[in-house]
Motif scaffolding. Structure first.
Motif, PDB file in Angstrom:
ATOM      1  N   ARG A   6      36.397  29.440  27.851  1.00  0.00           N
ATOM      2  CA  ARG A   6      36.229  30.293  26.671  1.00  0.00           C
ATOM      3  C   ARG A   6      34.758  30.498  26.358  1.00  0.00           C
ATOM      4  O   ARG A   6      33.915  29.642  26.621  1.00  0.00           O
ATOM      5  CB  ARG A   6      37.010  29.724  25.484  1.00  0.00           C
ATOM      6  N   ALA A   8      32.669  31.156  22.952  1.00  0.00           N
ATOM      7  CA  ALA A   8      33.027  30.930  21.543  1.00  0.00           C
ATOM      8  C   ALA A   8      31.867  31.241  20.601  1.00  0.00           C
ATOM      9  O   ALA A   8      31.272  30.335  20.021  1.00  0.00           O
ATOM     10  CB  ALA A   8      33.488  29.480  21.365  1.00  0.00           C
ATOM     11  N   GLU A  43      34.200  31.935  16.268  1.00  0.00           N
ATOM     12  CA  GLU A  43      34.002  30.703  15.492  1.00  0.00           C
ATOM     13  C   GLU A  43      33.334  31.061  14.156  1.00  0.00           C
ATOM     14  O   GLU A  43      32.112  31.048  14.039  1.00  0.00           O
ATOM     15  CB  GLU A  43      33.187  29.704  16.315  1.00  0.00           C
ATOM     16  N   TYR A 200      32.712  22.384  12.615  1.00  0.00           N
ATOM     17  CA  TYR A 200      32.551  22.839  14.003  1.00  0.00           C
ATOM     18  C   TYR A 200      33.307  21.912  14.963  1.00  0.00           C
ATOM     19  O   TYR A 200      34.119  22.370  15.769  1.00  0.00           O
ATOM     20  CB  TYR A 200      31.055  22.906  14.355  1.00  0.00           C
ATOM     21  N   ARG A 218      29.475  25.540  27.970  1.00  0.00           N
ATOM     22  CA  ARG A 218      28.576  25.839  26.854  1.00  0.00           C
ATOM     23  C   ARG A 218      27.186  25.332  27.190  1.00  0.00           C
ATOM     24  O   ARG A 218      26.981  24.626  28.183  1.00  0.00           O
ATOM     25  CB  ARG A 218      29.099  25.207  25.560  1.00  0.00           C
TER      26      ARG A 218
HETATM   27  N1  GLU Z   1      30.322  28.410  18.396  1.00  0.00           N
HETATM   28  C1  GLU Z   1      29.359  27.631  19.082  1.00  0.00           C
HETATM   29  C2  GLU Z   1      28.050  28.415  19.148  1.00  0.00           C
HETATM   30  O1  GLU Z   1      27.990  29.508  18.676  1.00  0.00           O
HETATM   31  C3  GLU Z   1      29.804  27.258  20.483  1.00  0.00           C
HETATM   32  C4  GLU Z   1      30.941  26.308  20.436  1.00  0.00           C
HETATM   33  C5  GLU Z   1      31.256  25.590  21.725  1.00  0.00           C
HETATM   34  O2  GLU Z   1      31.088  26.162  22.804  1.00  0.00           O
HETATM   35  O3  GLU Z   1      31.732  24.469  21.644  1.00  0.00           O
HETATM   36  O4  GLU Z   1      27.058  27.921  19.647  1.00  0.00           O
END
Ligand code: GLU
Length: 297
Positions: A6, A8, A43, A200, A218
């Motif tokens: 994913r 996010a 998110e 988060y 990520r």
């Molecule tokens: N939403 C998070 C961000 O914008 C990433 C979350 C994740 O990959 O765990 O950095």
């Protein structure tokens, strides 16, 4: 190997090259052509910063890059009740405590420990007596809920995860982390913010499990979040994905793009006539979506 991955993003600003690299990496590692799944997740639990126009721009930019993802897209702000259920389970385990501190209170603690992500919560409210905590709750004082890491890890023991990427410290393979390592990096993290019944960390672990994510991809900046997310997974009885932390894209001055606001966005590049193929190539991917090459770590 096909995976479910994913991308996010938080819809609180425009996407830049760092986001493009993260999205292209996640899509390449999903290997959709061979049965993998590539998901996008919005998110947006920080409802004060999320904007519908940024969300629309995210989809526009990703499509421009040549990415395709499954729909419907999961939007975290639509699922607060689900996170509350996870929170109730953690409360039932006795591993949470209310925290009444403001950011200022925390920053004002002179000997507060520091980790790679900045100040580690010094545990002020963990030491409140039950009587005092109840009195403050009865007054309706705003509070977050924090994970009591020592109690939590007394239940889980050390956590382990498989790293397939390039972590900022150490190497890949199986990584184990005990209480001392977590206490020295993130400490008693917030699992429910003052304004919403999640954080988060909590929403990520709930969603990754619910969406069947097998490989969390990520940036390296989130590497230290992984052990604490592993603790939450074990407490909640959730399946454990593997992890791929990738390098961060930096500007010519070596500054991380991910932190920069007002810099060059994908929209700016497009307006200057830069093509999606050029962006893909600059980030180390095949210019053409169909033949996506694996990312350079
Ligand atoms: N939403 C998070 C961000 O914008 C990433 C979350 C994740 O990959 O765990 O950095």
């Amino acid at each position: 190997m096909p995976e479910t991955t994913r991308f996010a993003p938080s819809p609180n600003g425009p996407l830049h090259l760092g986001h493009a690299f993260a999205a292209l990496t996640a899509a390449a590692l999903a290997d959709v052509a061979h049965g993998g799944r590539f998901l996008v997740r919005i998110e947006d639990i920080d409802t004060s910063r999320a904007r519908p126009e940024f969300e629309a721009a995210i989809f526009h930019d990703l499509a421009w890059l040549g990415l395709e993802w499954e729909t419907p897209v999961r939007r975290q702000s639509d699922h607060f009740e689900g996170y509350r259920a996870a929170l109730d389970r953690l409360e039932g385990l006795g591993v949470l405590y209310p925290c009444f501190c403001t950011r200022r209170d925390i920053e004002g603690v002179l000997d507060a420990p520091h980790g790679p992500e900045g100040i580690i919560y010094p545990g002020t409210c963990r030491h409140l007596s039950a009587v005092e905590a109840h009195a403050r709750l009865a007054e309706g004082r705003p509070h977050a809920l924090r994970l009591d890491l020592a109690r939590a890890m007394a239940l889980t023991g050390p956590v382990r995860f498989v790293e397939t990427g390039t972590p900022p410290v150490g190497g890949g393979g199986e990584i184990a982390a005990g209480h001392a390592a977590l206490a020295a990096t993130l400490g008693d993290v917030v699992v429910a913010r003052k304004d919403v019944p999640t954080s988060y960390h909590l929403s990520v672990v709930v969603d990754d499990a619910l969406q069947g994510v097998t490989l969390v991809t990520r940036g390296q900046d989130l590497f230290f979040a992984t052990p604490v997310q592993r603790v939450l997974q074990d407490l909640l009885g959730l399946p454990v994905p593997r992890y791929h932390h990738h390098r961060l894209i930096r500007d010519e001055g070596g500054e991380r793009l991910a932190k920069r606001r007002g810099g060059e966005t994908l929209g700016d590049l497009r307006a200057r006539g830069v093509t999606a193929a050029q962006v893909r190539a600059r980030l180390g991917f095949s210019p053409h979506p169909a033949g996506s090459a694996p990312p350079t770590p």
